[in-house]
Design a protein around this motif. Structure first.
Motif, mmCIF file in Angstrom:
data_model
loop_
_atom_site.group_PDB
_atom_site.id
_atom_site.type_symbol
_atom_site.label_atom_id
_atom_site.label_comp_id
_atom_site.label_asym_id
_atom_site.label_seq_id
_atom_site.Cartn_x
_atom_site.Cartn_y
_atom_site.Cartn_z
ATOM 1 N N VAL A 171 44.978 55.306 45.323
ATOM 2 C CA VAL A 171 45.410 56.585 44.827
ATOM 3 C C VAL A 171 45.730 57.176 45.909
ATOM 4 N N ASP A 172 44.663 57.323 47.041
ATOM 5 C CA ASP A 172 44.820 57.819 48.479
ATOM 6 C C ASP A 172 46.170 57.166 49.065
ATOM 7 N N TRP A 173 46.524 55.972 49.032
ATOM 8 C CA TRP A 173 47.483 55.413 49.638
ATOM 9 C C TRP A 173 48.817 55.835 48.947
ATOM 10 N N LEU A 174 48.881 56.351 47.590
ATOM 11 C CA LEU A 174 50.194 56.972 46.986
ATOM 12 C C LEU A 174 50.560 58.252 47.685
ATOM 13 N N GLU A 175 49.578 58.972 48.461
ATOM 14 C CA GLU A 175 49.852 60.205 48.948
ATOM 15 C C GLU A 175 50.234 61.340 48.084
ATOM 16 N N ILE A 176 49.735 61.276 47.004
ATOM 17 C CA ILE A 176 50.153 62.648 46.103
ATOM 18 C C ILE A 176 49.969 63.732 46.503
ATOM 19 N N ASP A 177 50.823 64.688 46.126
ATOM 20 C CA ASP A 177 50.674 66.135 46.617
ATOM 21 C C ASP A 177 49.716 66.705 45.605
ATOM 22 N N HIS A 178 48.626 67.143 45.860
ATOM 23 C CA HIS A 178 47.631 67.710 45.070
ATOM 24 C C HIS A 178 47.596 69.109 44.864
ATOM 25 N N ALA A 179 48.406 69.663 45.596
ATOM 26 C CA ALA A 179 48.618 71.144 45.696
ATOM 27 C C ALA A 179 49.192 71.493 44.310
ATOM 28 N N VAL A 180 50.164 70.587 43.619
ATOM 29 C CA VAL A 180 50.566 71.071 42.434
ATOM 30 C C VAL A 180 49.762 71.231 41.370
ATOM 31 N N PHE A 181 48.274 70.686 41.253
ATOM 32 C CA PHE A 181 47.329 71.144 40.437
ATOM 33 C C PHE A 181 46.594 72.128 40.737
ATOM 34 N N ARG A 182 46.607 73.021 41.883
ATOM 35 C CA ARG A 182 45.803 74.038 42.077
ATOM 36 C C ARG A 182 45.963 75.309 41.067
ATOM 37 N N LYS A 183 47.190 75.282 40.651
ATOM 38 C CA LYS A 183 47.526 76.435 39.581
ATOM 39 C C LYS A 183 46.921 76.093 38.381
ATOM 40 N N TYR A 184 46.444 75.178 37.850
ATOM 41 C CA TYR A 184 45.831 74.978 36.786
ATOM 42 C C TYR A 184 44.211 75.089 36.799
ATOM 43 N N GLU A 185 43.834 75.445 35.608
ATOM 44 C CA GLU A 185 42.383 75.524 35.346
ATOM 45 C C GLU A 185 41.862 74.959 34.094
ATOM 46 N N GLY A 186 40.673 74.442 34.001
ATOM 47 C CA GLY A 186 40.353 73.511 32.970
ATOM 48 C C GLY A 186 39.850 72.225 33.149
ATOM 49 N N PHE A 187 40.330 71.064 32.545
ATOM 50 C CA PHE A 187 39.662 69.815 33.087
ATOM 51 C C PHE A 187 40.910 68.768 33.309
ATOM 52 N N VAL A 188 40.428 67.442 33.809
ATOM 53 C CA VAL A 188 41.342 66.435 33.937
ATOM 54 C C VAL A 188 40.602 65.436 33.355
ATOM 55 N N CYS A 189 41.319 64.842 32.311
ATOM 56 C CA CYS A 189 40.693 63.585 31.423
ATOM 57 C C CYS A 189 41.505 62.228 31.843
ATOM 58 N N PRO A 190 40.849 61.422 32.418
ATOM 59 C CA PRO A 190 41.406 60.077 32.560
ATOM 60 C C PRO A 190 41.370 59.215 31.231
ATOM 61 N N VAL A 191 42.443 58.554 30.950
ATOM 62 C CA VAL A 191 42.368 57.405 30.179
ATOM 63 C C VAL A 191 41.529 56.324 30.557
ATOM 64 N N GLN A 192 40.418 55.993 30.190
ATOM 65 C CA GLN A 192 39.445 54.916 30.782
ATOM 66 C C GLN A 192 38.791 54.258 29.517
ATOM 67 N N LYS A 193 38.434 53.073 29.895
ATOM 68 C CA LYS A 193 37.846 52.093 29.086
ATOM 69 C C LYS A 193 36.337 51.806 29.662
ATOM 70 N N PHE A 194 35.440 51.563 29.022
ATOM 71 C CA PHE A 194 34.020 51.133 29.525
ATOM 72 C C PHE A 194 33.844 50.102 30.633
ATOM 73 N N SER A 195 35.069 49.282 30.663
ATOM 74 C CA SER A 195 35.031 48.271 31.786
ATOM 75 C C SER A 195 36.562 48.138 32.008
ATOM 76 N N GLY A 196 36.931 47.601 33.263
ATOM 77 C CA GLY A 196 38.530 47.584 33.489
ATOM 78 C C GLY A 196 38.804 48.499 34.303
ATOM 79 N N ASN A 197 40.218 48.833 34.172
ATOM 80 C CA ASN A 197 41.100 49.785 34.974
ATOM 81 C C ASN A 197 40.400 50.772 35.333
ATOM 82 N N LYS A 198 40.255 51.211 36.741
ATOM 83 C CA LYS A 198 39.658 52.514 37.445
ATOM 84 C C LYS A 198 40.736 53.327 37.836
#
Length: 135
Positions: A36-63
């Motif tokens: 994710v760090d390698w992707l060099e995402i501009d995180h500034a686009v998320f600073r205007k939002y309030e609330g929660f960030v929820c990932p699609v995740q399984k108990f094991s596997g893809n992180k």
């Protein structure tokens, strides 16, 4: 919950060629964070939002979704909602099999607004299922 916007932060093809990709897809959180760090995402686009960030995740596997959500919450005011899990896997890889997939989720959902995160967006069914679970 109304879906206001869908945003592709990276192309899967770019991730596929990174040496960390396979380790991240098989459950290595540190590899996923480096990817994710390698992707060099501009995180500034998320600073205007309030609330929660929820990932699609399984108990094991893809992180990768969890790592992306962690970085978004780290660089914004969004709180990480990491207690929701996808219970079942997609039954196949053809488009018709994906269209009939009915994802099931479990976990605690805090009240508020959400940004939903997944590493690949093909049909949108997995994210739609998460949206329905949160509602």
């Amino acid at each position: 919950m109304k879906l206001y916007h869908a945003n592709r932060l990276s192309h899967a093809v770019k991730m596929l060629h990174d040496p960390e990709y396979k380790a991240a897809k098989t459950g290595n959180l540190q590899a996923a964070l480096r990817l994710v760090d390698w992707l060099e995402i501009d995180h500034a686009v998320f600073r205007k939002y309030e609330g929660f960030v929820c990932p699609v995740q399984k108990f094991s596997g893809n992180k990768i979704p969890l790592a992306l959500a962690m970085r978004i919450s780290q660089y914004s005011t969004l709180q990480l909602a990491s207690s929701v899990y996808l219970l079942n896997n997609r039954p196949g890889y053809t488009m018709i099999e994906r269209m009939y997939y009915d994802p099931e989720y479990t976990g605690f959902v805090p009240g508020g607004k959400f940004i939903l995160v997944d590493d690949v967006f093909t049909t949108g069914i997995t994210l739609r299922g998460l949206k329905t679970f949160i509602e």
